[in-house]
Design a protein around this motif. Structure first.
Motif, PDB file in Angstrom:
ATOM      1  N   SER A 165      36.630  10.778 -19.103  1.00  0.00           N
ATOM      2  CA  SER A 165      36.401  12.208 -19.342  1.00  0.00           C
ATOM      3  C   SER A 165      37.470  13.062 -18.671  1.00  0.00           C
ATOM      4  O   SER A 165      37.975  14.027 -19.265  1.00  0.00           O
ATOM      5  N   ILE A 166      37.841  12.708 -17.449  1.00  0.00           N
ATOM      6  CA  ILE A 166      38.874  13.463 -16.717  1.00  0.00           C
ATOM      7  C   ILE A 166      40.180  13.477 -17.493  1.00  0.00           C
ATOM      8  O   ILE A 166      40.893  14.485 -17.537  1.00  0.00           O
ATOM      9  N   HIS A 167      40.485  12.358 -18.136  1.00  0.00           N
ATOM     10  CA  HIS A 167      41.737  12.239 -18.882  1.00  0.00           C
ATOM     11  C   HIS A 167      41.565  12.585 -20.363  1.00  0.00           C
ATOM     12  O   HIS A 167      42.448  12.312 -21.166  1.00  0.00           O
ATOM     13  N   GLN A 168      40.410  13.193 -20.703  1.00  0.00           N
ATOM     14  CA  GLN A 168      40.130  13.693 -22.048  1.00  0.00           C
ATOM     15  C   GLN A 168      40.270  12.614 -23.127  1.00  0.00           C
ATOM     16  O   GLN A 168      40.864  12.827 -24.181  1.00  0.00           O
ATOM     17  N   VAL A 169      39.710  11.455 -22.827  1.00  0.00           N
ATOM     18  CA  VAL A 169      39.648  10.368 -23.799  1.00  0.00           C
ATOM     19  C   VAL A 169      38.250  10.384 -24.408  1.00  0.00           C
ATOM     20  O   VAL A 169      37.255  10.190 -23.701  1.00  0.00           O
ATOM     21  N   SER A 170      38.182  10.635 -25.702  1.00  0.00           N
ATOM     22  CA  SER A 170      36.899  10.760 -26.382  1.00  0.00           C
ATOM     23  C   SER A 170      36.301   9.389 -26.695  1.00  0.00           C
ATOM     24  O   SER A 170      36.949   8.545 -27.322  1.00  0.00           O
ATOM     25  N   ILE A 171      35.072   9.154 -26.267  1.00  0.00           N
ATOM     26  CA  ILE A 171      34.369   7.889 -26.492  1.00  0.00           C
ATOM     27  C   ILE A 171      33.460   8.024 -27.704  1.00  0.00           C
ATOM     28  O   ILE A 171      32.676   8.962 -27.810  1.00  0.00           O
ATOM     29  N   THR A 172      33.574   7.074 -28.630  1.00  0.00           N
ATOM     30  CA  THR A 172      32.698   7.055 -29.798  1.00  0.00           C
ATOM     31  C   THR A 172      31.359   6.398 -29.475  1.00  0.00           C
ATOM     32  O   THR A 172      30.304   6.863 -29.885  1.00  0.00           O
ATOM     33  N   ASN A 173      31.425   5.303 -28.703  1.00  0.00           N
ATOM     34  CA  ASN A 173      30.197   4.577 -28.400  1.00  0.00           C
ATOM     35  C   ASN A 173      30.406   3.692 -27.181  1.00  0.00           C
ATOM     36  O   ASN A 173      31.526   3.273 -26.886  1.00  0.00           O
ATOM     37  N   LEU A 174      29.335   3.426 -26.460  1.00  0.00           N
ATOM     38  CA  LEU A 174      29.329   2.488 -25.340  1.00  0.00           C
ATOM     39  C   LEU A 174      28.240   1.460 -25.586  1.00  0.00           C
ATOM     40  O   LEU A 174      27.145   1.809 -26.026  1.00  0.00           O
ATOM     41  N   ARG A 175      28.540   0.206 -25.293  1.00  0.00           N
ATOM     42  CA  ARG A 175      27.508  -0.819 -25.453  1.00  0.00           C
ATOM     43  C   ARG A 175      27.689  -1.908 -24.422  1.00  0.00           C
ATOM     44  O   ARG A 175      28.790  -2.455 -24.263  1.00  0.00           O
ATOM     45  N   ILE A 176      26.615  -2.222 -23.706  1.00  0.00           N
ATOM     46  CA  ILE A 176      26.626  -3.336 -22.769  1.00  0.00           C
ATOM     47  C   ILE A 176      26.324  -4.606 -23.550  1.00  0.00           C
ATOM     48  O   ILE A 176      25.312  -4.702 -24.250  1.00  0.00           O
ATOM     49  N   ILE A 177      27.229  -5.576 -23.471  1.00  0.00           N
ATOM     50  CA  ILE A 177      27.072  -6.821 -24.218  1.00  0.00           C
ATOM     51  C   ILE A 177      26.319  -7.823 -23.360  1.00  0.00           C
ATOM     52  O   ILE A 177      26.776  -8.231 -22.296  1.00  0.00           O
ATOM     53  N   GLU A 178      25.148  -8.240 -23.847  1.00  0.00           N
ATOM     54  CA  GLU A 178      24.322  -9.171 -23.084  1.00  0.00           C
ATOM     55  C   GLU A 178      24.719 -10.614 -23.356  1.00  0.00           C
ATOM     56  O   GLU A 178      24.706 -11.453 -22.475  1.00  0.00           O
TER      57      GLU A 178
END
Length: 366
Positions: A316-329
């Motif tokens: 966020s500080i470096h203004q990188v836009s995230i589409t999705n986050l997922r923890i891989i089990e």
């Protein structure tokens, strides 16, 4: 005097094309959409200069008309526009994923002397709506143009000029070639992905553990099965003949594989996998194709409080836009446990750099 562009349908694709046109041309872009909220968002974000519910007036004043709505809707508006007195120099195009039907119906316009060139920007996003529009959405993507026998080179060049702000690679092919190619590399894979998911769904009724174990790599390779059911129903119906031929060939291929497995033909099975691997490994890794690319970054995450928050804060500080986050089990050999999905390859490279600098191990899996 500014030229007028009429955008019929103001979702993600239409909004992104609008931004790309405004990047290069000084124009008035007028939006027409049955969803008035999309029009208001488009004007508030300055993607649209105006909106109207009077289609006739806007269409007759337009220098460029873009159908950025589903193919069935575009066909309906083609017939409506055929009753209007459009500009003699107007260029009309669309953004549909199939070209056969729309080119057939466009004849009602071309018979009146108007220029219609089928279009298909082969890029997209996993988001929808004009609020997700990006000026760079089509950058380095293939943009298919399908003229008819009456289209002149000047008209094709004119449309390319209108769309040059997309940064796309324009490819001019006829509608049949387009539908055959996209059938092979996009439409048919969506059918197969849905079929694979249905198979697991059925098996999970017998063995519920299958659903949990499918959470890793299986979920990744079938991501396209999460696409819009309505959109893909329309595409399958519109590209029926190509898909029937492909399904038939696939059935014969699977019958042959059934025989090889049944007879334990080690060498032939090995060659089947080897040829597939070699062909895939030689495909362009960085080009945008018929299926939207996924720009995923895998990150090793330590089991400590605040780790996920720290990663998102860095980006966020470096203004990188995230589409999705997922923890891989179920990691299946991947060293990363967190998958960060980004909008573009540039965003992924930036995220990788910033996370590496802050001590995180990151991985890209092609």
């Amino acid at each position: 005097m500014k030229k007028n562009v009429l955008l019929i349908g103001t979702g993600l694709i239409g909004g992104s094309i609008s931004l790309a046109i405004k990047k290069v041309h000084d124009v008035n872009i007028i939006g027409f959409d049955v969803n008035e909220s999309q029009l208001e968002i488009g004007k508030r974000m300055k993607i649209l200069d105006a909106s109207s519910i009077q289609l006739k007036e806007c269409a007759e004043d337009a220098h460029l008309i873009i159908f950025s709505c589903p193919v069935e809707e575009s066909i309906k508006y083609i017939h409506i526009l055929s009753e209007y007195q459009l500009r003699e120099d107007v260029i009309i195009t669309d953004v549909g994923s199939t070209k056969g039907e729309i080119m057939r119906h466009s004849k009602i316009l071309t018979d009146k002397g108007y220029c219609f060139i089928g279009g298909h920007p082969m890029a997209g996003s996993h988001k929808t709506g004009i609020e997700s529009a990006k000026v760079h959405l089509f950058e380095n993507a293939y943009y298919i143009l399908s003229p008819n026998e009456h289209t002149t080179k000047d008209q094709i060049d004119g449309l390319k000029n209108w769309l040059k702000g997309t940064g796309s690679h324009f490819v001019v092919i006829d509608e049949k070639t387009h539908d055959n190619i996209t059938g092979v590399v996009s439409h048919f894979p969506h059918l197969i992905a849905a079929s694979l998911v249905k198979q697991v769904q059925q098996y999970s009724k017998i063995e519920p553990l299958a659903t949990s174990l499918a959470a890793g790599g299986f979920r990744d390779i079938t991501r396209i099965a999460s696409s819009s059911p309505k959109m893909w129903t329309d595409i399958v119906i519109q590209n029926k003949d190509t898909l029937l031929s492909l399904i038939s060939s696939w059935i014969e291929d699977m019958k042959e594989m059934y025989h090889l497995v049944e007879q334990q033909e080690h060498e032939e099975i090995y060659n089947y996998f080897k040829e597939s691997k070699d062909f895939r490994d030689n495909m362009p890794a960085k080009a945008n194709g018929a299926i939207p690319s996924y720009f995923d970054l895998y990150v090793d995450v330590m089991d400590r409080v605040g780790e996920l928050s720290n990663i998102t804060t860095i980006l966020s500080i470096h203004q990188v836009s995230i589409t999705n986050l997922r923890i891989i089990e179920s990691r299946e050999g991947l060293p990363g446990v967190l998958r960060v999905s980004l909008q573009t390859e540039k965003d992924r490279d930036k995220a990788k750099n910033f996370l590496n600098v802050n001590g995180y191990e990151t991985y890209i899996v092609n």
